[in-house]
Enzyme design. Structure first.
Site, PDB file in Angstrom:
ATOM      1  CE1 TYR A 118      -3.922   2.350   0.171  1.00 10.45           C
ATOM      2  CE2 TYR A 118      -2.935   3.305   2.039  1.00 10.45           C
ATOM      3  CZ  TYR A 118      -3.664   3.248   1.307  1.00 10.45           C
ATOM      4  OH  TYR A 118      -4.867   4.211   1.067  1.00 10.45           O
ATOM      5  CE1 TYR A 162       2.251   9.042 -17.000  1.00  9.64           C
ATOM      6  CE2 TYR A 162       0.787  10.378 -18.765  1.00  9.64           C
ATOM      7  CZ  TYR A 162       1.220   9.224 -18.268  1.00  9.64           C
ATOM      8  OH  TYR A 162       1.100   7.926 -18.914  1.00  9.64           O
TER       9      TYR A 162
END
Ligand code: UDP
Length: 310
Positions: free
Chosen positions: A140, A154
């Site tokens: 996680y 990005y």
């Protein structure tokens, strides 16, 4: 009409975000595989795609792309490590591609778990964390950290408008309430309402800071809509800490329960303390939590009582 895509939109928090978007006249699309919720719980106006986010593709364009799909319960993600990772590697990449093709705003719900077992309290965003990269919780916390890296890539490579939030232990009505799921507040309330022992892991001195759902929705909406949030990574949480033992006692009192407290072995790699430094969210979003733990517990207890016909 603005269009929003929400992965995990049928979950506890997602369902509130859908309602908020609908009330602002958004067209809402949800992709959800019902891995953490039991049934559809979003209004009928929502377009619903039942799929894991890592298997979803579309040529549709969205003004806002929100990646919320996750398995945030330690007891659940430890049992499903690969599915947990997939929503944060392939899932995040898919959602980023949709945002890039849409030239939309991308928002990610990371987690306070990126800080691991923090050495600084309350935790500011500038703290890089103390995380075991291959420990039991790494499926996680490390995959959430990887998602943050992917999102920033990005932004750097394509100039995408990205916003990251790190929520801290959000609770409230609609949180999965069965013992199987194991988040501390719904589990303790459920145990208290059944007059069964409240199961405290370890000595109960570990702390958390809890945020009520409506405060989370308010912060999330501001994060999405406010241009000043572009590129930011913000803690969305509470700065007030409470120990798990104190929480257990408070829930017994508030439910008028006859329950006792039992101590179970400590959870492996359970962070010892957690509280949010929200200086940045205050400054950038002009936001801070409004609902006290007392009020929030009250409404969560009432919701669960109603659900159980008590
Ligand atoms: N906890 C507990 N008893 C339970 C469930 C949780 O004592 O039945 C404790 C757990 O050890 C942790 C805290 O409550 O210290 C919060 O756990 P939760 O699973 O809600 O989320 P976490 O913050 O660990 O991701």
């Amino acid at each position: 009409m603005s269009k929003i895509l929400i992965s995990g939109g049928n979950g506890f928090l997602g369902s509130y975000l859908c309602e908020k978007a609908l009330s602002n006249n958004f067209e809402v699309t949800v992709v959800d595989n019902l891995s953490t919720s039991k049934e559809r719980q979003v209004p009928k106006e929502v377009k619903f795609v039942k799929k894991p986010i890592e298997k979803f593709s579309t040529n549709e364009r969205f003004d806002f792309v929100v990646h919320l799909a996750a398995r945030p319960s330690p007891e659940d993600y430890i049992k499903n490590p690969l599915a947990t990772i997939d929503s944060n590697d392939i899932g995040t990449r898919n959602m980023l591609e949709i945002a890039r093709k849409s030239n939309g705003v991308f928002m990610y719900t990371s987690t306070s778990e990126v800080y691991g077992d923090p050495k600084i309290l309350p935790i500011p965003e500038t703290y890089f964390g103390y995380v075991n990269p291959n420990g039991i919780r790494s499926c996680y916390d490390e995959s959430k950290r990887f998602s943050e890296a992917l999102i920033k890539a990005y932004e750097r490579q394509y100039g995408l408008d990205v916003r990251i939030q790190r929520p801290f232990n959000v609770y409230g009505p609609r949180i999965r309430e069965d013992g199987f799921y194991g988040r501390v507040i719904p589990r303790f309330i459920d145990q208290a309402l059944r007059n069964e022992p409240l199961t405290v892991h370890g000595d109960g001195k570990q702390t958390r800071s809890f945020l009520y759902q409506s405060d989370w929705v308010a912060a999330t909406w501001k994060l999405l809509m406010n241009g000043k949030a572009k590129g930011e990574v913000l803690n969305i949480g509470n700065y007030k800490e409470i120990s798990v033992l104190e929480l257990a006692k408070l829930i017994i009192k508030k439910t008028g329960s006859k329950s006792k407290i039992v101590h179970l072995p400590p959870r492996e790699e359970d962070p010892k303390r957690r509280a949010a430094d929200i200086t940045q969210a205050r400054k950038i979003l002009n936001w801070e939590p409004k609902v006290s733990l007392d009020e929030g517990l009250e409404s969560t207890i009432n919701w669960l009582k109603e659900k159980k016909n008590l």
